[in-house]
Design an enzyme around this catalytic site. Structure first.
Site, mmCIF file in Angstrom:
data_model
loop_
_atom_site.group_PDB
_atom_site.id
_atom_site.type_symbol
_atom_site.label_atom_id
_atom_site.label_comp_id
_atom_site.label_asym_id
_atom_site.label_seq_id
_atom_site.Cartn_x
_atom_site.Cartn_y
_atom_site.Cartn_z
ATOM 1 N N TYR A 1 66.228 -38.252 -49.649
ATOM 2 C CA TYR A 1 67.096 -38.031 -50.810
ATOM 3 C C TYR A 1 67.629 -36.610 -50.742
ATOM 4 O O TYR A 1 66.874 -35.664 -50.490
ATOM 5 C CB TYR A 1 66.302 -38.229 -52.108
ATOM 6 C CG TYR A 1 67.120 -37.989 -53.360
ATOM 7 C CD1 TYR A 1 68.152 -38.852 -53.723
ATOM 8 C CD2 TYR A 1 66.857 -36.898 -54.190
ATOM 9 C CE1 TYR A 1 68.899 -38.641 -54.872
ATOM 10 C CE2 TYR A 1 67.600 -36.681 -55.346
ATOM 11 C CZ TYR A 1 68.617 -37.552 -55.684
ATOM 12 O OH TYR A 1 69.361 -37.337 -56.822
ATOM 13 N N LYS B 1 64.015 -26.575 -56.536
ATOM 14 C CA LYS B 1 62.675 -26.745 -57.107
ATOM 15 C C LYS B 1 61.863 -25.440 -57.174
ATOM 16 O O LYS B 1 62.141 -24.628 -58.041
ATOM 17 C CB LYS B 1 61.953 -27.895 -56.385
ATOM 18 C CG LYS B 1 62.771 -29.186 -56.586
ATOM 19 C CD LYS B 1 62.149 -30.477 -56.174
ATOM 20 C CE LYS B 1 63.026 -31.624 -56.669
ATOM 21 N NZ LYS B 1 63.541 -32.539 -55.690
ATOM 22 N N ASP C 1 66.783 -29.992 -45.325
ATOM 23 C CA ASP C 1 66.774 -30.018 -46.780
ATOM 24 C C ASP C 1 65.343 -29.738 -47.231
ATOM 25 O O ASP C 1 64.485 -30.627 -47.212
ATOM 26 C CB ASP C 1 67.269 -31.368 -47.297
ATOM 27 C CG ASP C 1 67.291 -31.409 -48.830
ATOM 28 O OD1 ASP C 1 66.820 -30.436 -49.452
ATOM 29 O OD2 ASP C 1 67.764 -32.418 -49.382
HETATM 30 C C1 LIG Z 1 65.061 -33.025 -55.628
HETATM 31 C C2 LIG Z 1 65.747 -33.032 -54.341
HETATM 32 C C3 LIG Z 1 67.130 -32.833 -54.248
HETATM 33 C C4 LIG Z 1 68.021 -32.765 -55.448
HETATM 34 O O1 LIG Z 1 67.753 -31.670 -56.245
HETATM 35 P P1 LIG Z 1 68.274 -31.667 -57.784
HETATM 36 O O2 LIG Z 1 67.876 -30.324 -58.279
HETATM 37 O O3 LIG Z 1 67.562 -32.804 -58.446
HETATM 38 O O4 LIG Z 1 69.730 -31.858 -57.766
HETATM 39 C C5 LIG Z 1 67.691 -32.725 -52.987
HETATM 40 N N1 LIG Z 1 66.942 -32.805 -51.883
HETATM 41 C C6 LIG Z 1 65.612 -33.012 -51.938
HETATM 42 C C7 LIG Z 1 64.835 -33.084 -50.672
HETATM 43 C C8 LIG Z 1 64.972 -33.146 -53.161
HETATM 44 O O5 LIG Z 1 63.663 -33.386 -53.198
#
Ligand SMILES: *Cc1c(COP(=O)(O)O)cnc(C)c1O
Length: 427
Positions: A143, A265, A237
């Site tokens: 994701y 995060k 990511d």
């Molecule tokens: C949570 C997440 C996102 C998206 O971040 P948001 O702050 O919810 O937009 C993108 N990449 C990874 C790997 C994530 O865990």
């Protein structure tokens, strides 16, 4: 037990779609009413009915020091008093960027945004702009936020090219997203055979969005080589794994280096912060130095920067906490594994630093397809439901990871294992 939450949920649904501002919060995959939270206290969440939960979700990752960490709280309150936002540069942005640049050999510059979605979306634009190529390679089950190009599912038949996974996403956009299988290098090679227009591979080097599934280091190395051979960029990511899997995220425990890293995060410690970072050369192409446009009214917000800076400085000053976090994650996982075994229930799990995850499965899955095939989702749903009732708050889907925080104690973990004992008997 959940009276106030049940009522609050009904009221919320009247004025907010599904009663929530992010779909996973609605508990759709496990059933039941999501508890509405009143406050956090260290390792615990307290809902509006007064129930207390040991928190393994931590706002989906950011709260590595738990709730209401005094240092972070103080920094935020102090910064608030000087004003909430200026839309002009502040010293805090340079300080947080410097802390990050100092940590990574492959990062010279950082640009802050307000979410992980934005960070990834911008990183992909940067990769496309730098390489002057349009296709991207993404893995099923990873994701990367909810931007158009990334909401893709496997296309019809054997097609490599993705199709939209949500109404509202133009197929014209997702046709540039090539979908591969995680931990399967042949599927990536096939993409590079099918397209000579690949700008980047984007990957969660430790996946936490199909459940917890770390990438095989050899697989990542092979992705790196394919990028080099084909003049494409590798994007890690690390929105979830950054400052979680180790101080330097997945990059800190792998000997593969990405060209661009995205953060989110933990970098905001609970405030809305995302970032993308790369070499001087690549970041030099970003506006205003270069032509690739990217912007944000609240980007680098001082209050959010103060939270992130305080949290990151604490982590850097105490790098040994990752070993301790990992020890606690393993302790919990090993305890649960033992309980599962005693009850003849297939149960798998793994940890990396403060990230961990488990599956109700007989074999550890290595990609999204295996997660879907191997796992007993009903069993997870029951486990989740019963754990909540006993005061243990896990993410409400088998497709999510779990997190350890510095304020969760050994006694907390032992209590969790003890509670699971009764639950596993009836699974
Ligand atoms: C949570 C997440 C996102 C998206 O971040 P948001 O702050 O919810 O937009 C993108 N990449 C990874 C790997 C994530 O865990």
């Amino acid at each position: 037990m959940f009276e106030n939450s049940v009522k609050a949920y009904e009221e919320a649904k009247e004025v907010i779609p599904g009663g929530v501002d992010s779909p996973v919060r609605a508990f759709k995959s496990v059933g039941g009413t999501p508890p509405f939270m009143d406050r956090g206290e260290g390792a615990y969440l307290i809902d509006i009915d007064g129930n207390r939960y040991l928190d393994f979700v931590q706002s989906w990752g950011p709260l590595i020091f738990g709730h209401c960490d005094k240092d972070i709280e103080d920094a935020v309150l102090e910064t608030c008093k000087k004003g909430l936002s200026f839309g002009a540069p502040t010293l805090l942005e340079t300080q947080l960027a410097s802390e990050i640049v100092e940590m990574f050999d492959n990062i010279d510059k950082v640009r802050f945004v307000s979410s992980g979605t934005e960070a990834v979306m911008s990183a992909i634009r940067l990769a496309r702009g730098v390489t002057r190529k349009e296709d991207i390679v993404k893995f099923e089950g990873c994701y990367h936020g909810h931007s158009d190009s990334l909401l893709v599912q496997a296309g019809s038949g054997m097609a490599t090219f993705g199709s939209p996974s949500s109404p509202g996403v133009p197929a014209d956009l997702t046709k540039h997203t090539l979908l591969c299988e995680y931990n399967n290098i042949d599927s990536v090679k096939k993409c590079f055979e099918d397209s000579s227009d690949i700008s980047c591979i984007i990957i969660e080097p430790i996946a936490g969005n199909m459940g917890f599934v770390p990438a095989d280091p050899e697989f990542l190395k092979a992705c790196r080589e394919l990028c080099d051979k084909n003049n494409a960029l590798l994007i890690f990511d690390e929105v979830m794994s950054g400052f979680r899997a180790s101080l330097k995220g997945a990059s800190g425990i792998l000997d593969v280096q990405a060209d661009i890293i995205t953060f989110g995060k933990v970098i905001g410690a609970g405030m809305p912060v995302g970032a993308f970072a790369s070499s001087k050369k690549i970041m030099g192409e970003l506006s205003p130095d270069g032509a690739i446009y990217q912007a944000g009214t609240l980007s680098g917000n001082p209050v959010a920067m103060a939270a992130g800076l305080t949290s990151l400085r604490k982590l850097k000053a105490n790098p040994e906490i990752y070993e301790e976090l990992n020890r606690k994650a393993e302790k919990l996982l090993n305890g649960l594994k033992k309980v599962a075994k005693n009850n003849n229930i297939g149960f798998q799990g793994d940890t990396r630093g403060s990230m961990f995850g488990f599956f109700f499965a007989d074999e550890m899955p290595k990609n999204f397809k295996e997660v879907s095939e191997f796992c007993n989702f009903d069993r997870f749903g029951k486990f989740h439901h019963e754990m909540i009732k006993k005061g243990f708050y896990f993410a409400c889907s088998q497709y999510e990871a779990a997190f350890m925080s510095t304020v969760i104690s050994d006694e907390d973990i032992e209590a969790c294992i003890e509670a699971s004992n009764e639950i596993f008997k009836n699974l």
